[in-house]
Design a protein around this motif. Structure first.
Motif, PDB file in Angstrom:
ATOM      1  N   TYR A   1      19.439 -32.609   9.109  1.00  0.00           N
ATOM      2  CA  TYR A   1      19.042 -32.144   7.846  1.00  0.00           C
ATOM      3  C   TYR A   1      19.771 -31.224   7.189  1.00  0.00           C
ATOM      4  N   GLY A   2      21.051 -30.952   7.942  1.00  0.00           N
ATOM      5  CA  GLY A   2      22.150 -29.977   7.496  1.00  0.00           C
ATOM      6  C   GLY A   2      22.400 -28.886   8.302  1.00  0.00           C
ATOM      7  N   PRO A   3      23.583 -28.125   8.234  1.00  0.00           N
ATOM      8  CA  PRO A   3      23.773 -27.356   9.064  1.00  0.00           C
ATOM      9  C   PRO A   3      23.515 -25.614   8.711  1.00  0.00           C
ATOM     10  N   GLU A   4      23.297 -24.873   9.736  1.00  0.00           N
ATOM     11  CA  GLU A   4      22.940 -23.581   8.938  1.00  0.00           C
ATOM     12  C   GLU A   4      21.336 -23.299   8.305  1.00  0.00           C
ATOM     13  N   ASN A   5      20.856 -24.335   8.579  1.00  0.00           N
ATOM     14  CA  ASN A   5      19.232 -24.420   7.815  1.00  0.00           C
ATOM     15  C   ASN A   5      18.391 -23.278   8.071  1.00  0.00           C
ATOM     16  N   GLU A   6      18.921 -22.567   9.267  1.00  0.00           N
ATOM     17  CA  GLU A   6      18.106 -21.422   9.657  1.00  0.00           C
ATOM     18  C   GLU A   6      18.258 -20.270   8.711  1.00  0.00           C
ATOM     19  N   LEU A   7      19.351 -20.156   7.733  1.00  0.00           N
ATOM     20  CA  LEU A   7      19.536 -19.232   6.616  1.00  0.00           C
ATOM     21  C   LEU A   7      18.799 -19.660   5.600  1.00  0.00           C
ATOM     22  N   ARG A   8      18.195 -20.814   5.430  1.00  0.00           N
ATOM     23  CA  ARG A   8      17.721 -21.110   4.238  1.00  0.00           C
ATOM     24  C   ARG A   8      16.142 -21.166   4.628  1.00  0.00           C
ATOM     25  N   LEU A   9      15.875 -21.901   5.651  1.00  0.00           N
ATOM     26  CA  LEU A   9      14.429 -22.402   5.920  1.00  0.00           C
ATOM     27  C   LEU A   9      13.635 -20.937   6.782  1.00  0.00           C
ATOM     28  N   THR A  10      13.610 -19.754   5.883  1.00  0.00           N
ATOM     29  CA  THR A  10      13.044 -18.728   6.359  1.00  0.00           C
ATOM     30  C   THR A  10      11.507 -18.369   6.283  1.00  0.00           C
ATOM     31  N   GLY A  11      10.976 -19.129   5.392  1.00  0.00           N
ATOM     32  CA  GLY A  11       9.570 -19.026   4.948  1.00  0.00           C
ATOM     33  C   GLY A  11       9.496 -18.102   3.924  1.00  0.00           C
ATOM     34  N   LEU A  12      10.500 -17.583   3.529  1.00  0.00           N
ATOM     35  CA  LEU A  12      10.400 -16.386   2.146  1.00  0.00           C
ATOM     36  C   LEU A  12      10.587 -17.132   1.002  1.00  0.00           C
ATOM     37  N   HIS A  13      11.974 -17.953   0.850  1.00  0.00           N
ATOM     38  CA  HIS A  13      12.258 -18.423  -0.283  1.00  0.00           C
ATOM     39  C   HIS A  13      11.969 -19.960  -0.782  1.00  0.00           C
ATOM     40  N   GLU A  14      12.130 -20.790   0.405  1.00  0.00           N
ATOM     41  CA  GLU A  14      11.839 -22.268   0.137  1.00  0.00           C
ATOM     42  C   GLU A  14      11.469 -22.829   1.464  1.00  0.00           C
ATOM     43  N   THR A  15      10.332 -23.460   1.369  1.00  0.00           N
ATOM     44  CA  THR A  15       9.614 -24.162   2.556  1.00  0.00           C
ATOM     45  C   THR A  15       9.184 -23.412   3.762  1.00  0.00           C
ATOM     46  N   GLN A  16       8.688 -24.070   4.820  1.00  0.00           N
ATOM     47  CA  GLN A  16       8.266 -23.357   5.853  1.00  0.00           C
ATOM     48  C   GLN A  16       9.383 -22.803   6.827  1.00  0.00           C
ATOM     49  N   SER A  17       9.193 -22.175   7.577  1.00  0.00           N
ATOM     50  CA  SER A  17      10.105 -21.548   8.497  1.00  0.00           C
ATOM     51  C   SER A  17      10.594 -22.834   9.461  1.00  0.00           C
ATOM     52  N   ILE A  18      12.034 -22.674   9.898  1.00  0.00           N
ATOM     53  CA  ILE A  18      12.630 -23.705  10.444  1.00  0.00           C
ATOM     54  C   ILE A  18      12.080 -24.153  11.732  1.00  0.00           C
ATOM     55  N   ASP A  19      11.326 -23.026  12.466  1.00  0.00           N
ATOM     56  CA  ASP A  19      10.563 -23.373  13.653  1.00  0.00           C
ATOM     57  C   ASP A  19       9.315 -24.011  13.748  1.00  0.00           C
ATOM     58  N   LYS A  20       8.606 -24.158  12.444  1.00  0.00           N
ATOM     59  CA  LYS A  20       7.188 -24.575  12.282  1.00  0.00           C
ATOM     60  C   LYS A  20       7.245 -25.580  11.434  1.00  0.00           C
ATOM     61  N   PHE A  21       6.049 -26.634  11.699  1.00  0.00           N
ATOM     62  CA  PHE A  21       5.979 -27.647  10.598  1.00  0.00           C
ATOM     63  C   PHE A  21       4.656 -27.562  10.227  1.00  0.00           C
ATOM     64  N   SER A  22       4.368 -27.850   8.730  1.00  0.00           N
ATOM     65  CA  SER A  22       3.308 -27.721   8.015  1.00  0.00           C
ATOM     66  C   SER A  22       3.407 -28.884   6.893  1.00  0.00           C
ATOM     67  N   TRP A  23       2.130 -29.337   6.429  1.00  0.00           N
ATOM     68  CA  TRP A  23       2.260 -30.049   5.190  1.00  0.00           C
ATOM     69  C   TRP A  23       1.206 -29.342   4.239  1.00  0.00           C
ATOM     70  N   GLY A  24       1.245 -29.642   3.018  1.00  0.00           N
ATOM     71  CA  GLY A  24       0.154 -29.145   2.165  1.00  0.00           C
ATOM     72  C   GLY A  24       0.224 -29.798   0.634  1.00  0.00           C
ATOM     73  N   VAL A  25      -0.736 -29.752   0.166  1.00  0.00           N
ATOM     74  CA  VAL A  25      -0.978 -30.546  -1.437  1.00  0.00           C
ATOM     75  C   VAL A  25      -0.340 -29.356  -2.424  1.00  0.00           C
ATOM     76  N   ALA A  26       0.841 -29.791  -2.959  1.00  0.00           N
ATOM     77  CA  ALA A  26       1.539 -28.930  -4.108  1.00  0.00           C
ATOM     78  C   ALA A  26       1.823 -27.503  -3.509  1.00  0.00           C
ATOM     79  N   ASP A  27       2.225 -27.542  -2.033  1.00  0.00           N
ATOM     80  CA  ASP A  27       2.527 -26.330  -1.534  1.00  0.00           C
ATOM     81  C   ASP A  27       4.136 -26.459  -1.034  1.00  0.00           C
TER      82      ASP A  27
END
Length: 338
Positions: free
Chosen positions: A263-289
């Motif tokens: 899904y692309g290099p250095e994604n841990e810099l982006r997938l922090t759970g703060l600015h966009e989507t769930q943290s890189i080490d977790k998985f979740s789904w949600g309605v309009a989340d």
């Protein structure tokens, strides 16, 4: 007969992110050529990290073509890289991907426009106003005249080239933009995404602007760039069902590591759970989340049908759409529909 300019486009051997390369051939045709009429061609793979100097020949195999809206009798030719013996080059991510014409994809490509080493709208040695008014913004202070012009022109070029460009918008951070490509089948959608990237890069040459694809070019309290992957299958569109959907989400969670790997290099810099989507080490789904790994639209769960399309928010802006789409299809195919 007329002379046609054939601009062959391919992916080089750089890792973890391949670069687009191009070279031009002139050929005579009675009319706009078909894919079958285009010859294979060669290039020096030792200059693209795809061969050693002592045996540097690589082969370009045309796999898709588009009219070039900026050239008289111009043709844009998407190619796979092959070895001289006819087998796929190890860097050829298109050749072996899973494909299914019944699986439809829509990629949302985010990117930053950079001038003088900083995003458009960022002052020298400082920062603009905090995020807030830039997203889908209007007005010079929010989007700048240059950003709007480049984004609009790129949209027009893609449409004229026959690329299924679905839309554009200014994004959350200053100097950040997005375009969307839709296609039926992973290869078709990914081909068009790579060619849309090529057209944007070539357009920006005219403005002395660089396109920054990195998923987190500005550190701190600024959004990174994703390439959200929207997808649906024949079964999801026509049948769906909550039981099937939950099993599908279990499979996406089970193969989290396999997805993140492509899904692309250095994604841990982006997938922090703060600015966009769930943290890189977790998985979740949600309605309009927006904070979920997979976001489900309200239309999907309406009347408890669980039918339609889903959005995987984890792929980042540098991801290879061939590999992303292939991984999504593999996970889908691991879940029986009956």
């Amino acid at each position: 007969m007329s002379k046609f300019r054939l601009d062959y486009v391919w992916l080089d051997g750089y890792t973890p992110v391949a670069n687009l390369r191009t070279k031009c051939m002139m050929r005579e045709f009675d009319e706009f050529p078909t894919l079958e009429q285009l010859p294979e061609w060669g290039f020096d793979g030792s200059s693209t990290k795809q061969a050693a100097g002592g045996d540097s020949d690589c082969v370009l195999k045309p796999v898709a073509l588009y009219p070039d809206p900026t050239r008289l009798n111009g043709v844009l030719v998407m190619c796979e890289v092959m070895l001289p013996d006819g087998s796929a080059h190890p860097s050829n991510s298109r050749a072996t991907i899973a494909d299914d014409e019944g699986t439809w994809f829509g990629f949302e490509q985010e990117y930053f426009l950079m001038q003088g080493g900083r995003p458009l709208g960022f002052p020298v040695g400082g920062y603009p106003e905090p995020q807030g008014e830039y997203y889908c913004g209007v007005g010079f202070k929010n989007v700048s005249s240059l950003g709007r012009e480049i984004s609009d022109t790129h949209l027009d070029l893609c449409i004229e080239a026959g690329i299924n460009h679905e839309g554009i918008n200014a994004e959350v951070a200053a100097g950040q933009w997005e375009f969307q490509i839709f296609g039926k089948g992973s290869k078709r959608c990914a081909d068009e995404m790579w060619m849309a990237r090529f057209l944007l890069l070539r357009l920006c040459e005219e403005y002395e602007i660089d396109v920054e694809w990195h998923c987190k070019p500005v550190k701190g309290d600024w959004n990174g760039s994703g390439m959200h992957c929207n997808f649906s299958t024949t079964h999801l569109r026509e049948v769906g069902g909550k039981e099937y959907f939950l099993k599908l989400m279990d499979a996406f969670e089970e193969f989290t590591e396999e997805h993140i790997a492509v899904y692309g290099p250095e994604n841990e810099l982006r997938l922090t759970g703060l600015h966009e989507t769930q943290s890189i080490d977790k998985f979740s789904w949600g309605v309009a989340d927006r904070g979920a790994s997979v976001r489900v639209p309200h239309s999907f769960v309406k009347d408890d049908k669980y039918q339609g399309y889903l959005e995987d928010r984890r792929p980042n802006s540098e991801g290879d759409p061939y590999l992303i789409a292939s991984r999504v299809i593999q996970t889908i195919q691991s879940v029986p529909t009956a």
